[in-house]
Design a protein around this motif. Structure first.
Motif, PDB file in Angstrom:
ATOM      1  N   ALA A 180      -5.523 -27.089 -37.377  1.00 34.69           N
ATOM      2  CA  ALA A 180      -5.718 -27.107 -38.831  1.00 34.69           C
ATOM      3  C   ALA A 180      -6.612 -28.285 -39.239  1.00 34.69           C
ATOM      4  N   LYS A 181      -6.395 -29.446 -38.618  1.00 37.29           N
ATOM      5  CA  LYS A 181      -7.257 -30.599 -38.909  1.00 37.29           C
ATOM      6  C   LYS A 181      -8.708 -30.284 -38.560  1.00 37.29           C
ATOM      7  N   TYR A 182      -8.928 -29.667 -37.401  1.00 44.68           N
ATOM      8  CA  TYR A 182     -10.275 -29.301 -36.996  1.00 44.68           C
ATOM      9  C   TYR A 182     -10.877 -28.282 -37.959  1.00 44.68           C
ATOM     10  N   ALA A 183     -10.083 -27.320 -38.395  1.00 45.32           N
ATOM     11  CA  ALA A 183     -10.570 -26.313 -39.344  1.00 45.32           C
ATOM     12  C   ALA A 183     -11.016 -26.982 -40.641  1.00 45.32           C
TER      13      ALA A 183
ATOM     14  N   CYS B 264     -27.800 -22.984 -45.818  1.00 46.13           N
ATOM     15  CA  CYS B 264     -28.366 -23.388 -44.534  1.00 46.13           C
ATOM     16  C   CYS B 264     -27.282 -23.331 -43.460  1.00 46.13           C
ATOM     17  N   PRO B 265     -27.405 -22.413 -42.520  1.00 45.54           N
ATOM     18  CA  PRO B 265     -26.390 -22.341 -41.463  1.00 45.54           C
ATOM     19  C   PRO B 265     -26.396 -23.594 -40.586  1.00 45.54           C
ATOM     20  N   VAL B 266     -25.206 -23.942 -40.096  1.00 46.76           N
ATOM     21  CA  VAL B 266     -25.042 -25.099 -39.217  1.00 46.76           C
ATOM     22  C   VAL B 266     -24.569 -24.578 -37.861  1.00 46.76           C
ATOM     23  N   GLN B 267     -25.204 -25.032 -36.816  1.00 43.54           N
ATOM     24  CA  GLN B 267     -24.844 -24.577 -35.473  1.00 43.54           C
ATOM     25  C   GLN B 267     -23.529 -25.213 -35.032  1.00 43.54           C
ATOM     26  N   ILE B 268     -22.790 -24.453 -34.239  1.00 39.84           N
ATOM     27  CA  ILE B 268     -21.492 -24.918 -33.736  1.00 39.84           C
ATOM     28  C   ILE B 268     -21.639 -26.252 -33.016  1.00 39.84           C
ATOM     29  N   SER B 269     -22.664 -26.373 -32.211  1.00 43.71           N
ATOM     30  CA  SER B 269     -22.832 -27.621 -31.438  1.00 43.71           C
ATOM     31  C   SER B 269     -23.010 -28.822 -32.366  1.00 43.71           C
ATOM     32  N   ASP B 270     -23.679 -28.634 -33.508  1.00 39.11           N
ATOM     33  CA  ASP B 270     -23.867 -29.739 -34.454  1.00 39.11           C
ATOM     34  C   ASP B 270     -22.542 -30.126 -35.112  1.00 39.11           C
ATOM     35  N   ILE B 271     -21.748 -29.125 -35.484  1.00 36.08           N
ATOM     36  CA  ILE B 271     -20.437 -29.409 -36.087  1.00 36.08           C
ATOM     37  C   ILE B 271     -19.541 -30.096 -35.057  1.00 36.08           C
ATOM     38  N   ALA B 272     -19.518 -29.555 -33.853  1.00 35.36           N
ATOM     39  CA  ALA B 272     -18.669 -30.118 -32.791  1.00 35.36           C
ATOM     40  C   ALA B 272     -19.022 -31.575 -32.531  1.00 35.36           C
ATOM     41  N   ARG B 273     -20.299 -31.858 -32.481  1.00 41.48           N
ATOM     42  CA  ARG B 273     -20.747 -33.228 -32.207  1.00 41.48           C
ATOM     43  C   ARG B 273     -20.412 -34.157 -33.379  1.00 41.48           C
ATOM     44  N   SER B 274     -20.742 -33.760 -34.598  1.00 42.69           N
ATOM     45  CA  SER B 274     -20.544 -34.644 -35.751  1.00 42.69           C
ATOM     46  C   SER B 274     -19.071 -34.844 -36.097  1.00 42.69           C
ATOM     47  N   GLN B 275     -18.242 -33.840 -35.830  1.00 40.70           N
ATOM     48  CA  GLN B 275     -16.821 -33.924 -36.187  1.00 40.70           C
ATOM     49  C   GLN B 275     -15.918 -34.231 -34.988  1.00 40.70           C
ATOM     50  N   VAL B 276     -16.522 -34.395 -33.817  1.00 35.12           N
ATOM     51  CA  VAL B 276     -15.801 -34.685 -32.577  1.00 35.12           C
ATOM     52  C   VAL B 276     -14.692 -33.645 -32.353  1.00 35.12           C
ATOM     53  N   ILE B 277     -15.144 -32.390 -32.255  1.00 35.30           N
ATOM     54  CA  ILE B 277     -14.249 -31.263 -32.015  1.00 35.30           C
ATOM     55  C   ILE B 277     -14.729 -30.576 -30.738  1.00 35.30           C
ATOM     56  N   PRO B 278     -13.820 -30.273 -29.797  1.00 34.37           N
ATOM     57  CA  PRO B 278     -14.248 -29.540 -28.600  1.00 34.37           C
ATOM     58  C   PRO B 278     -14.911 -28.212 -28.995  1.00 34.37           C
ATOM     59  N   LYS B 279     -16.098 -27.972 -28.457  1.00 34.97           N
ATOM     60  CA  LYS B 279     -16.916 -26.828 -28.871  1.00 34.97           C
ATOM     61  C   LYS B 279     -16.199 -25.488 -28.683  1.00 34.97           C
ATOM     62  N   LYS B 280     -15.573 -25.282 -27.553  1.00 31.67           N
ATOM     63  CA  LYS B 280     -14.886 -24.002 -27.296  1.00 31.67           C
ATOM     64  C   LYS B 280     -13.746 -23.779 -28.295  1.00 31.67           C
ATOM     65  N   PHE B 281     -13.019 -24.831 -28.615  1.00 33.30           N
ATOM     66  CA  PHE B 281     -11.924 -24.737 -29.581  1.00 33.30           C
ATOM     67  C   PHE B 281     -12.489 -24.451 -30.974  1.00 33.30           C
ATOM     68  N   LEU B 282     -13.595 -25.111 -31.301  1.00 34.39           N
ATOM     69  CA  LEU B 282     -14.240 -24.896 -32.583  1.00 34.39           C
ATOM     70  C   LEU B 282     -14.722 -23.453 -32.724  1.00 34.39           C
ATOM     71  N   GLU B 283     -15.238 -22.887 -31.660  1.00 39.30           N
ATOM     72  CA  GLU B 283     -15.675 -21.483 -31.693  1.00 39.30           C
ATOM     73  C   GLU B 283     -14.520 -20.566 -32.089  1.00 39.30           C
TER      74      GLU B 283
END
Length: 146
Positions: free
Chosen positions: A6-9, A23-42
């Motif tokens: 929920a925190k990651y969401a 403007c769409p944001v790529q998953i990798s950019d969100i994962a990097r800026s928010q320090v969220i594991p990419k697979k979990f973010l997907e």
């Protein structure tokens, strides 16, 4: 306590709300800026997409964007979507009510009465605080007295 999911969401939604509108944001950019594991973010973004909070675009300029205004997405909505009922006791749940097994009756339950006030106050804050409020730094007390 809210889950890490929920925190990651919430963090992902805040990142999308901060991006340029449309403007769409790529998953990798969100994962990097928010320090969220990419697979979990997907997985989280797919769930948010399925429930209509975000949309995705394919292609070179693709990514995720908010489907609704950040001022229309409350913390409570996101928590309920990701973690389920927003209630400290099952007998206080608005969406998944269940009588407590060890309770003789709700009207005389002192514990329920106290936690009902806690649940009401919590819901009031969570469902009246939006992603836009979080970004703007709006004081929750201001929201409740407005």
């Amino acid at each position: 306590m809210i889950s890490q999911k929920a925190k990651y969401a919430l963090r992902a939604l805040i990142a999308l709300a901060r991006a340029d509108e449309g403007c769409p944001v790529q998953i990798s950019d969100i994962a990097r800026s928010q320090v969220i594991p990419k697979k979990f973010l997907e997985q989280i973004l797919l769930e948010l997409k399925r429930d209509g909070l975000v949309a995705s675009r394919r292609g070179k300029q693709g990514g995720y964007l908010l489907r609704r205004s950040s001022s229309d997405i409350s913390f409570g909505e996101v928590l309920r979507l990701i973690d389920g009922p927003v209630a400290p006791l099952p007998c206080l749940s608005k969406t998944a009510y269940k009588r407590c097994e060890d309770c003789d009756g709700e009207t005389g339950c002192e514990i329920r009465h106290v936690f009902a006030r806690v649940a009401d106050a919590t819901r009031n804050i969570l469902f009246n605080t939006t992603i836009a409020d979080a970004i703007s730094g709006t004081d929750v007390a201001e929201l409740l007295t407005a």
